[in-house]
Design a protein around this motif. Structure first.
Motif, PDB file in Angstrom:
ATOM      1  N   ARG A 194       1.859  15.193   1.842  1.00 24.80           N
ATOM      2  CA  ARG A 194       2.715  16.284   1.363  1.00 24.80           C
ATOM      3  C   ARG A 194       3.176  16.072  -0.076  1.00 24.80           C
ATOM      4  NH1 ARG A 194       7.530  17.270   5.363  1.00 24.80           N
ATOM      5  NH2 ARG A 194       7.901  19.050   3.991  1.00 24.80           N
ATOM      6  N   GLY A 195       3.422  14.793  -0.447  1.00 21.62           N
ATOM      7  CA  GLY A 195       4.007  14.600  -1.772  1.00 21.62           C
ATOM      8  C   GLY A 195       3.830  13.241  -2.397  1.00 21.62           C
ATOM      9  N   GLY A 196       2.827  12.470  -1.948  1.00 23.92           N
ATOM     10  CA  GLY A 196       2.574  11.186  -2.578  1.00 23.92           C
ATOM     11  C   GLY A 196       3.605  10.129  -2.234  1.00 23.92           C
ATOM     12  N   VAL A 197       3.583   9.039  -3.009  1.00 20.40           N
ATOM     13  CA  VAL A 197       4.427   7.871  -2.757  1.00 20.40           C
ATOM     14  C   VAL A 197       5.325   7.622  -3.964  1.00 20.40           C
ATOM     15  CG1 VAL A 197       4.419   5.389  -2.251  1.00 20.40           C
ATOM     16  CG2 VAL A 197       2.584   6.848  -1.358  1.00 20.40           C
ATOM     17  N   HIS A 198       6.591   7.334  -3.716  1.00 21.54           N
ATOM     18  CA  HIS A 198       7.503   7.027  -4.816  1.00 21.54           C
ATOM     19  C   HIS A 198       7.043   5.737  -5.500  1.00 21.54           C
ATOM     20  CE1 HIS A 198      11.170   5.942  -6.974  1.00 21.54           C
ATOM     21  NE2 HIS A 198      11.452   7.229  -6.935  1.00 21.54           N
ATOM     22  N   PRO A 199       7.094   5.684  -6.839  1.00 20.70           N
ATOM     23  CA  PRO A 199       6.597   4.500  -7.560  1.00 20.70           C
ATOM     24  C   PRO A 199       7.214   3.179  -7.132  1.00 20.70           C
ATOM     25  CG  PRO A 199       6.941   6.302  -9.094  1.00 20.70           C
ATOM     26  CD  PRO A 199       7.490   6.763  -7.774  1.00 20.70           C
ATOM     27  N   SER A 200       8.436   3.181  -6.642  1.00 20.95           N
ATOM     28  CA  SER A 200       9.102   1.922  -6.288  1.00 20.95           C
ATOM     29  C   SER A 200       8.453   1.211  -5.107  1.00 20.95           C
ATOM     30  CB  SER A 200      10.584   2.178  -5.974  1.00 20.95           C
ATOM     31  OG  SER A 200      10.716   3.032  -4.844  1.00 20.95           O
ATOM     32  N   ILE A 201       7.637   1.911  -4.320  1.00 24.93           N
ATOM     33  CA  ILE A 201       7.027   1.294  -3.125  1.00 24.93           C
ATOM     34  C   ILE A 201       5.506   1.432  -3.110  1.00 24.93           C
ATOM     35  CG2 ILE A 201       9.042   1.471  -1.596  1.00 24.93           C
ATOM     36  CD1 ILE A 201       7.772   4.122  -0.532  1.00 24.93           C
ATOM     37  N   LYS A 202       4.915   1.910  -4.186  1.00 22.10           N
ATOM     38  CA  LYS A 202       3.465   2.165  -4.193  1.00 22.10           C
ATOM     39  C   LYS A 202       2.652   0.950  -3.763  1.00 22.10           C
ATOM     40  CE  LYS A 202       2.967   5.962  -7.525  1.00 22.10           C
ATOM     41  NZ  LYS A 202       2.447   6.994  -6.628  1.00 22.10           N
ATOM     42  N   GLY A 203       2.950  -0.218  -4.362  1.00 13.22           N
ATOM     43  CA  GLY A 203       2.152  -1.406  -4.062  1.00 13.22           C
ATOM     44  C   GLY A 203       2.128  -1.731  -2.581  1.00 13.22           C
ATOM     45  N   ALA A 204       3.299  -1.724  -1.954  1.00 11.00           N
ATOM     46  CA  ALA A 204       3.407  -2.050  -0.530  1.00 11.00           C
ATOM     47  C   ALA A 204       2.673  -1.032   0.335  1.00 11.00           C
ATOM     48  CB  ALA A 204       4.876  -2.116  -0.128  1.00 11.00           C
ATOM     49  N   VAL A 205       2.776   0.251  -0.038  1.00 11.01           N
ATOM     50  CA  VAL A 205       2.120   1.314   0.737  1.00 11.01           C
ATOM     51  C   VAL A 205       0.608   1.237   0.566  1.00 11.01           C
ATOM     52  CG1 VAL A 205       1.915   3.812   1.066  1.00 11.01           C
ATOM     53  CG2 VAL A 205       4.154   2.805   0.570  1.00 11.01           C
TER      54      VAL A 205
END
Length: 427
Positions: free
Chosen positions: A68-79
């Motif tokens: 729906r809207g991607g991943v917030h930059p603060s957690i991208k690596g973990a996701v």
């Protein structure tokens, strides 16, 4: 504070602050369209809430939010580590910590092996000059600060020689990679990218190093603070893409995907395909770059990351982790048509599986090919009206840089995919 190797800004209002651009490059960088949207983008709060107490991840909930809207930059690596198959969502925190430690130790061992052959690896520096000649003789460089770090004796082992011959080319590409980002002003960050690519190239002599791998690897270096974690994220990503980089004296692996692209356009838009064929563009070679580096040149850095995670979420299959860990069981132990498996798949993968195929069994029918098709469709009128030769095609497609919307491109790709499956069945 730093999180996942990028700058944290509370509230996420200034998302560009996560990947700061050098002041002198501001005017040359494509504008970013991605915005964190409450209720759509996967936030840190939603991400942490998706885990049970012992660490099992509700992947269905996560995929729905990413699509729906991607991943917030603060957690991208973990996701991303889950999206590319580094970790099984059904594992616990303890199991993942144990696996992470094992992988870090394995990477350190491989890096040490490379370091014994070329001591500059792991030093926080990188090289851009050849260390050996093609006949295996060491190349002296008396003017270089690297003297004493390089090769001392002649190389006779062909695998070692081919690897060493690639190291300076990796270095030349690394110093050009995402140079507009402040992150790469520091040589030790460039060196981390060089080290990961050097180790990967050593471990994969059948593919070696091919220009473009640097563009795929760079985001992992930026998002994941630990170099070993970045290596494994890149390694898993390359399992999907490696055939694109396989080259012979007469062809590139990506040409297989170009053949699929040709088939898609011929099926969904025969008039456009006919026009491109008349311009000698029926082999779709003008789309090589889009597929090789997954649109890194067509989107801003942040938008490219947004596109990647959208595509990976849509292509997600829960059996992917098991197939990566146990190659002999590549189809997994669970039936692909199991309703539980279907529910955990991304939109694109689910439609493929319902049609009797599944995209991971045909690495050439990836969502990226349909995204390229969607780009061609958005330029359909201009291509038909203005393109009188291949140069015109390249110029018209070149105009999309910085003007593509990742979410719209994926939505249109899914529409074309559905149309393609429907028409292919009839044919």
């Amino acid at each position: 504070m730093f999180c996942c190797g990028v700058m944290w800004k509370s509230g996420g209002e200034d998302l560009q602050g996560f990947y700061p651009v050098r002041p002198e490059c501001q005017s040359d960088v494509p504008r970013t369209r991605f915005k964190s949207r409450a209720g759509k983008t996967l936030s840190a709060r939603r991400w942490h809430a998706a885990f049970t107490e012992d660490g099992h991840l509700d992947i269905v909930r996560v995929l729905r939010r990413i699509q729906r809207g991607g991943v917030h930059p603060s957690i991208k690596g973990a996701v991303w580590e889950f999206l590319v198959g580094c970790y099984d969502p059904n594992s616990t925190f303890e199991e993942r910590n144990r696996l992470r430690s094992q992988r870090r130790e394995q990477y350190d061992a491989w890096k040490e092996e490379c370091q014994k052959m070329v001591p500059v690896i792991g030093s926080g520096r990188l090289i851009t000059l050849s260390v050996v000649s093609e006949n295996g003789q060491p190349i002296e460089d008396s003017s270089s600060e690297n003297q004493g770090w390089l090769v001392k004796t002649a190389i006779s082992d062909q695998r070692v020689l081919q690897w060493m011959l690639s190291l300076h080319q990796i270095g030349l590409d690394v110093v050009r990679t995402d140079r507009y980002l402040s992150f790469y002003e520091r040589e030790d960050n460039q060196a981390r990218l060089w080290d990961v690519l050097a180790v990967y190239t050593w471990l994969n002599p059948d593919i070696g190093y091919v220009q473009g791998m640097n563009d795929i690897c760079s985001p992992m270096i930026i998002l994941l603070e630990n170099e070993a974690d970045a290596f494994w994220c890149f390694e898993r990503t390359m399992r999907r893409l490696r055939e694109n980089f396989r080259a012979t004296t007469t062809s590139m692996g990506v040409q297989t995907q170009l053949g699929v692209l040709s088939q898609i356009i011929r099926t969904v838009d025969p008039r456009l395909h006919q026009h491109l064929e008349e311009l000698d563009g029926g082999e779709y070679l003008f789309a090589i770059r889009m597929l090789m580096v997954l649109f890194r040149r067509e989107f801003s850095f942040m938008d490219a990351l947004y596109l990647w995670e959208m595509m990976w979420a849509m292509e997600y299959n829960p059996n992917m982790f098991a197939s990566y860990e146990e190659p002999e069981n590549r189809n997994g132990n669970v039936a692909e048509t199991d309703p539980k498996v279907l529910k955990q798949c991304g939109k694109f993968e689910r439609k493929y599986m319902k049609s009797g195929v599944h995209s991971h069994s045909d690495q050439h029918s990836t969502l990226a090919v349909f995204v390229v098709a969607s780009v061609l469709e958005t330029k359909n009128k201009r291509l038909l009206k203005e393109a009188k030769g291949l140069d015109d095609v390249v110029q018209i497609l070149g105009d999309i840089a910085g003007n593509l919307d990742a979410k719209k491109a994926c939505r249109e790709a899914l529409r074309i995919h559905e149309k393609f499956l429907r028409k292919s069945k009839k044919q």
